[in-house]
Design an enzyme around this catalytic site. Structure first.
Site, PDB file in Angstrom:
ATOM      1  CD1 TRP A 153      -2.563   2.143   0.535  1.00  0.00           C
ATOM      2  CD2 TRP A 153      -2.332   1.839   2.949  1.00  0.00           C
ATOM      3  NE1 TRP A 153      -3.541   3.123   0.732  1.00  0.00           N
ATOM      4  CE2 TRP A 153      -2.832   2.666   1.725  1.00  0.00           C
ATOM      5  CE3 TRP A 153      -1.449   1.503   3.973  1.00  0.00           C
ATOM      6  CZ2 TRP A 153      -3.420   3.678   3.197  1.00  0.00           C
ATOM      7  CZ3 TRP A 153      -1.929   2.764   4.859  1.00  0.00           C
ATOM      8  CH2 TRP A 153      -2.797   3.568   4.417  1.00  0.00           C
ATOM      9  CG  ASP A 234      -2.339  -2.793   7.441  1.00  0.00           C
ATOM     10  OD1 ASP A 234      -3.296  -2.952   7.853  1.00  0.00           O
ATOM     11  OD2 ASP A 234      -2.255  -1.859   6.193  1.00  0.00           O
ATOM     12  CE  LYS A 270     -10.253   0.432   2.970  1.00  0.00           C
ATOM     13  NZ  LYS A 270      -9.996   0.756   2.156  1.00  0.00           N
TER      14      LYS A 270
HETATM   15  N1  PGU Z   1      -3.850  -1.061   5.193  1.00  0.00           N
HETATM   16  C1  PGU Z   1      -3.951  -0.885   3.933  1.00  0.00           C
HETATM   17  C2  PGU Z   1      -3.395  -2.085   3.398  1.00  0.00           C
HETATM   18  C3  PGU Z   1      -4.890  -0.320   3.083  1.00  0.00           C
HETATM   19  O1  PGU Z   1      -5.164  -0.854   2.384  1.00  0.00           O
HETATM   20  C4  PGU Z   1      -5.786   0.621   3.859  1.00  0.00           C
HETATM   21  C5  PGU Z   1      -6.458   1.479   3.393  1.00  0.00           C
HETATM   22  C6  PGU Z   1      -5.139   1.270   4.563  1.00  0.00           C
HETATM   23  C7  PGU Z   1      -4.553   0.045   5.932  1.00  0.00           C
HETATM   24  C8  PGU Z   1      -6.045   2.534   6.208  1.00  0.00           C
HETATM   25  O2  PGU Z   1      -7.227   2.382   5.408  1.00  0.00           O
HETATM   26  P1  PGU Z   1      -7.848   3.178   6.695  1.00  0.00           P
HETATM   27  O3  PGU Z   1      -8.847   4.256   5.917  1.00  0.00           O
HETATM   28  O4  PGU Z   1      -7.191   4.752   7.350  1.00  0.00           O
HETATM   29  O5  PGU Z   1      -8.714   2.477   8.176  1.00  0.00           O
HETATM   30  N2  PGU Z   1      -6.145   1.848   1.305  1.00  0.00           N
HETATM   31  C9  PGU Z   1      -7.265   2.062   0.496  1.00  0.00           C
HETATM   32  C10 PGU Z   1      -7.679   3.232   1.017  1.00  0.00           C
HETATM   33  C11 PGU Z   1      -7.825   4.579   0.587  1.00  0.00           C
HETATM   34  C12 PGU Z   1      -6.176   4.850   1.026  1.00  0.00           C
HETATM   35  O6  PGU Z   1      -5.216   4.962   0.177  1.00  0.00           O
HETATM   36  O7  PGU Z   1      -6.337   5.512   2.122  1.00  0.00           O
HETATM   37  C13 PGU Z   1      -7.285   2.478  -0.770  1.00  0.00           C
HETATM   38  O8  PGU Z   1      -7.636   2.394  -1.464  1.00  0.00           O
HETATM   39  O9  PGU Z   1      -5.609   1.413  -1.080  1.00  0.00           O
END
Ligand code: PGU
Length: 424
Positions: A153, A234, A270
């Site tokens: 990510w 995570d 999510k």
């Molecule tokens: N860890 C991973 C692996 C994730 O994909 C995301 C969110 C988070 C943590 C953190 O999400 P929180 O909203 O803080 O609980 N990834 C999404 C959301 C958009 C972003 O980049 O924040 C994504 O689209 O990759």
């Protein structure tokens, strides 16, 4: 009239700075965020056919944001109680943190039963990772490096770098097989200095959608123990990978059962659709209750100057769902429903691409897990899709499967097929 305002001319003239002399004149413009920037570009597009597959946020069968009915019921119950809006404790809503730990580690987890899990509420998953980064930077007695998978990510690097940790990478994804580079991953774990921190995506790896199998997790757990590495999970997608929150917690629970003192970042963005409510938790497995108390006291000291205490409403929603038998069952069915709709879109996209004779091998669309598909589309192809077809995704070719539905999947498949054939 006695009190007359002083004429403006008597006020000492303020020095007006020329723009070029501004204090901030040397601050360069930063690049748009690779993920959230896609939403900005999408919003600016006026074409009715436009599709946003950038951000990982669930959409229903009509492409609309989805508020879970268990969430609505929980909000109704909360409203009936008419609770106050006082500050939460620094470590958050106790009913919430307790229930979040139980959801992740499982009711029969030994450290949970022994009251040996230090847990604090966080500002969603990002905040949990940030608290974890700051805590490890301050207290992890050995290495100051954290290893993240390649790719990972996009925000992981920035979060841990801003926490003062050195960020390094380990091999994870094999472009040739479009699967896990298990041998490369193990070789990299083997060669890490002891006491390095290893970030692991607990399930539904973002962006690749490729997870280790349970057998591979078992092997990874042994290797990580053997090499004295520290696992930091995570878990942003519990329930989203398989539709079952229990199955998706396999890796975490296995590591804990094997005696790893893991760190864990949890997000309810999510799996409860609570994106903007920012609900999450950070936890550490301690040796016993006394150690847990010491860890929690230090986590509070990390949090207090960052944001003092966490937001209230989302934590109330999550704890209401997690502690009410009926709402919990309803929620579990809804998580399963979301996961199943995504899986059905995978099958349909695969069938479409094959029947359109799209060059290439597309079976990974069906085998990948969770919210995303790592399509293999190149950055130029993603740009063409945005410019010519109004279809938005991240530049690495990742698509959020949840953005697809019965109304737009044919247009999407045809556009992708044309982009791959250079016909768009
Ligand atoms: N860890 C991973 C692996 C994730 O994909 C995301 C969110 C988070 C943590 C953190 O999400 P929180 O909203 O803080 O609980 N990834 C999404 C959301 C958009 C972003 O980049 O924040 C994504 O689209 O990759």
């Amino acid at each position: 009239m006695q009190a007359i305002a002083r004429p403006l001319s008597r006020v000492a003239p303020r020095q007006v700075r020329a723009a070029a002399l501004s204090t901030w004149s040397t601050v360069p413009a930063g690049p748009p965020d690779p993920i959230l920037g896609v939403t900005e570009a999408f919003k600016a597009d006026k074409d009715p056919r436009k599709i946003n597959l950038g951000v990982g946020a669930y959409r229903d069968g009509n492409g609309k944001p989805y508020v879970l009915s268990s969430v609505k019921s929980a909000e109704d119950l909360i409203a009936l109680e008419n609770p106050d809006k006082e500050y939460l404790p620094i470590s958050g809503l106790p009913e919430f943190t307790k229930a979040a730990a139980k959801l992740a580690y499982g009711a029969d987890s030994q450290p949970l039963k022994q009251s040996a899990i230090a847990v604090v509420q966080s500002i969603s998953g990002t905040g949990a990772l940030r608290i974890g980064g700051a805590f490890l930077q301050r207290f992890f007695p050995h290495a100051k490096a954290i290893y993240i998978p390649t790719p990972s990510w996009g925000n992981h690097t920035s979060i841990f770098r801003d926490s003062g940790l050195e960020v390094k990478q380990y091999r994870y994804f094999d472009k040739k097989t479009v699967g896990l580079d298990f041998e490369g991953m193990k070789a990299d774990l083997q060669s890490m200095p002891p006491n390095s921190i290893v970030l692991l995506h607990a399930c539904a790896h973002n962006p690749t959608g490729v997870d280790p199998t349970p057998e591979q997790w078992v092997e990874l757990s042994s290797l990580i123990a053997e090499k004295s590495l520290f696992p930091f999970f995570d878990m942003a997608y519990q329930g989203f990978a398989s539709g079952s929150t229990t199955r998706d917690a396999f890796a975490l629970r296995h590591f804990v059962k094997e005696g790893h003192q893991v760190a864990l970042a949890q997000s309810f963005a999510k799996n409860m659709g609570l994106y903007g409510e920012r609900v999450g938790a950070f936890s550490l497995v301690a040796a016993d209750e006394e150690e847990k108390k010491r860890l929690e006291s230090q986590l509070k000291i990390v949090i207090r100057p960052m944001y003092s205490n966490p937001p209230l409403h989302g934590a109330r929603i999550a704890s209401t769902i997690l502690t009410n038998f009926e709402l919990y069952s309803e929620w579990e069915a809804e998580v399963k429903g979301m996961a199943e709709r995504i899986i059905s879109m995978r099958a349909r996209l695969y069938d479409n691409l094959v029947s359109l004779n799209t060059p290439g091998e597309w079976s990974h669309i069906k085998s990948q897990i969770g919210m995303f598909s790592f399509t293999g589309l190149t950055t130029p192809q993603t740009q063409t899709l945005a410019e010519k077809a109004h279809i938005y995704m991240t530049a690495d070719g990742r698509i959020s499967m949840a953005g697809l539905n019965a109304h737009n999947i044919d247009y999407f498949s045809e556009s992708v097929s044309k982009a791959v054939k250079s016909e768009l």
